[in-house]
Structures are given as structure tokens and as C-alpha cells.
Motif scaffolding. Structure first.
Motif, short mmCIF file in Angstrom:
data_model
loop_
_atom_site.label_atom_id
_atom_site.label_comp_id
_atom_site.label_asym_id
_atom_site.label_seq_id
_atom_site.Cartn_x
_atom_site.Cartn_y
_atom_site.Cartn_z
N THR A 173 0.84 -1.21 -0.05
CA THR A 173 0.04 -0.11 0.03
C THR A 173 0.66 1.21 0.01
O THR A 173 0.50 2.21 -0.84
N VAL A 174 1.90 1.34 0.94
CA VAL A 174 2.81 2.38 0.83
C VAL A 174 3.49 2.78 -0.39
O VAL A 174 3.84 3.93 -0.87
N CYS A 175 3.93 1.27 -0.85
CA CYS A 175 4.73 1.55 -2.14
C CYS A 175 3.69 2.09 -3.32
O CYS A 175 4.21 3.17 -4.22
N LYS A 176 2.37 1.61 -3.37
CA LYS A 176 1.62 2.11 -4.30
C LYS A 176 1.15 3.62 -4.30
O LYS A 176 0.98 4.44 -5.16
N ALA A 177 0.99 4.15 -2.92
CA ALA A 177 0.77 5.59 -2.58
C ALA A 177 1.85 6.37 -3.20
O ALA A 177 1.84 7.66 -3.58
N HIS A 178 3.34 5.78 -2.88
CA HIS A 178 4.32 6.61 -3.28
C HIS A 178 4.63 6.61 -4.69
O HIS A 178 4.70 7.73 -5.45
N LEU A 198 -6.64 0.64 -4.99
CA LEU A 198 -6.13 -0.51 -4.47
C LEU A 198 -7.43 -1.58 -4.61
O LEU A 198 -7.24 -2.79 -3.88
N GLY A 199 -8.60 -1.05 -4.80
CA GLY A 199 -9.73 -1.80 -4.46
C GLY A 199 -10.33 -2.06 -3.25
O GLY A 199 -10.80 -3.10 -2.99
N ILE A 200 -10.01 -1.11 -2.24
CA ILE A 200 -10.55 -1.07 -0.87
C ILE A 200 -11.15 0.18 -0.63
O ILE A 200 -11.33 0.92 -1.34
N SER A 201 -11.93 0.20 0.61
CA SER A 201 -12.79 1.38 0.74
C SER A 201 -11.78 2.56 1.47
O SER A 201 -10.76 2.20 1.75
N HIS A 202 -12.38 3.59 1.31
CA HIS A 202 -11.50 4.83 1.82
C HIS A 202 -11.33 4.66 3.19
O HIS A 202 -10.21 4.91 3.86
#
Length: 232
Positions: A173-178, A198-202
Motif C-alpha cells: 500500500t505504501v509503495c503504491k501510494a508513493h 487498490l480496490g478497498i474502501s476509503h
């Protein structure tokens, strides 16, 4: 050659499947080796009672004891408050799936280094003395339909680098955010857009990022742990 193998296994085969179904943000990390006594397991979730009730209703595990939670930690222990924020410790007895898995690993001269999980899957790291033992273990796991996916194989020299405060899901998740510029100023992507990617909720993404930030800050301040490079 000593070999470290990382596997992903569906929770339906090892345990916590019902807990994952009931608590979408549930994450766990085994705090001790799975062996003769019930292991200690750190858990994450929306709150202590939700996680506790889900575990108690999960037929794949037995809650032996709720060892510690946020309310039981000493307010004077600053390091504990930082590193264990929003985590709850249980002593759990696992069912036949974990016991069979452990038997297969040990009978092939393997050792369990770490076990953790999120999003309906376990991530386990195993240590073997040679590649022949790895192959034999993998064949038996396939035979017993554990549905394993090998995500990484490395030499023992990588073991020191493999220690990270983040779970696999948190790291990704951190990698994708970066990658998408979430941490840039101004932001390259909003929290809502990142959650959709990411296919997840806010809410789930917000909680995951908060736990990731807490874990990274704690590691940097106490151990200055460097993140692992994960082959994908």
C-alpha cells in the motif's frame, strides 16, 4: 545452501477465514513460533471487541486468552504505546490446518521464521538448510492442497534485511501510494482515488496508512529498520 522461502496461503486453508469475512480490516502477526504451546498473536482491526468477538466465533482458532490491549498497557511505557498502537495480543490455539502445515515443514528440516496475514491470506517465511528440502516440502504442501504461492526465495544473507515493521499488505500500500504521488506536495492522487486503485474502501485505506505510518515511525526511532525490497 540455506534458503529462505516466503509463501502466501489462503486463510481458508490455515485459519482466520471467518474472521477475515467478518472484519475486512483484520490483520495479524504471530508473535512467537507455532509449537507445543498456544502462540501469541498480534491482531489489528477496527476495535478490540470486534476482533475478539470475531475470533471467538471463528471455528479455525480457539481464544485461549486475551493477553493485552491498549487499555492494559502502561502509560509510562512510551515505546510500547508507539509500537503497539491499535494492536491487541491474544493467545490462540490453531486448528488442524496449521498443525499439519507445521508438521510438513518440520519433517522436511524447515523452520517457521514469521507468520502474518491480511486480506484473507497468510504470508509465512520459512528457513531450510537446502533446496532439496524446499522442493520436498513444496510437493507435500501441494499434495495436501494448501494452494501455496511462492512469492520469494532468497539466501540466508537476505534474512537480516527481511525484518520490517510493515505487513506485506501495508508495504504494498505504501509503495503504491508513493508511486502514484500520494505523499507529494501537492498530492498526485487523492485518498479516494488511491483507495479505488487498490480496490478497498476509503476507511480501510485510511486505517491502513495510519498503522503503516505508526509502524515506520516507531521502527525509525527505535531501531532505524530499513524496508525490504520485495520481488514482484
Amino acid at each position: 545452501m540455506t534458503t529462505v522461502v516466503e509463501l502466501e496461503i489462503p486463510a481458508a486453508r490455515l485459519g482466520f477465514a471467518r474472521t477475515f469475512d467478518r472484519v475486512s480490516t483484520f490483520e495479524f502477526q504471530v508473535g512467537g513460533m507455532i509449537g507445543g504451546s498456544a502462540p501469541l498473536v498480534w491482531t489489528n482491526g477496527p476495535d478490540h471487541e470486534t476482533v475478539k468477538h470475531a475470533l471467538e466465533d471463528d471455528p479455525s482458532v480457539e481464544v485461549v486468552a486475551s493477553v493485552a490491549d491498549d487499555d492494559e498497557r502502561s502509560a509510562t511505557d512510551e515505546s510500547a504505546v508507539t509500537s503497539q498502537n491499535d494492536r491487541w495480543l491474544f493467545r490462540l490455539e490453531f486448528g488442524d490446518g496449521v498443525k499439519l502445515f507445521e508438521q510438513i515443514v518440520t519433517e522436511n528440516d524447515g523452520a517457521l521464521l514469521t507468520a502474518r496475514g491480511a486480506d484473507g491470506r497468510w504470508v509465512v517465511k520459512l528457513l531450510f538448510h537446502d533446496r532439496e528440502s524446499v522442493s520436498a516440502c513444496h510437493e507435500l504442501l501441494e499434495q495436501y492442497e494448501f494452494r501455496v504461492t511462492v512469492t520469494r526465495i532468497s539466501g540466508v544473507d537476505d534474512l537480516a534485511r527481511a525484518q520490517t515493521p510493515l505487513t506485506e499488505t501495508q508495504y504494498e500500500t505504501v509503495c503504491k501510494a508513493h508511486e502514484l504521488g500520494y505523499f507529494d506536495v501537492p498530492r498526485g492522487v487523492t485518498l479516494k482515488e488511491l483507495a479505488a486503485e487498490l480496490g478497498i474502501s476509503h476507511q480501510a485505506l485510511s486505517e491502513r496508512l495510519r498503522r503503516s505510518h505508526a509502524a515506520l515511525v516507531s521502527a525509525e526511532l527505535s531501531e532505524r529498520t530499513a524496508p525490504i525490497e520485495i520481488d514482484r
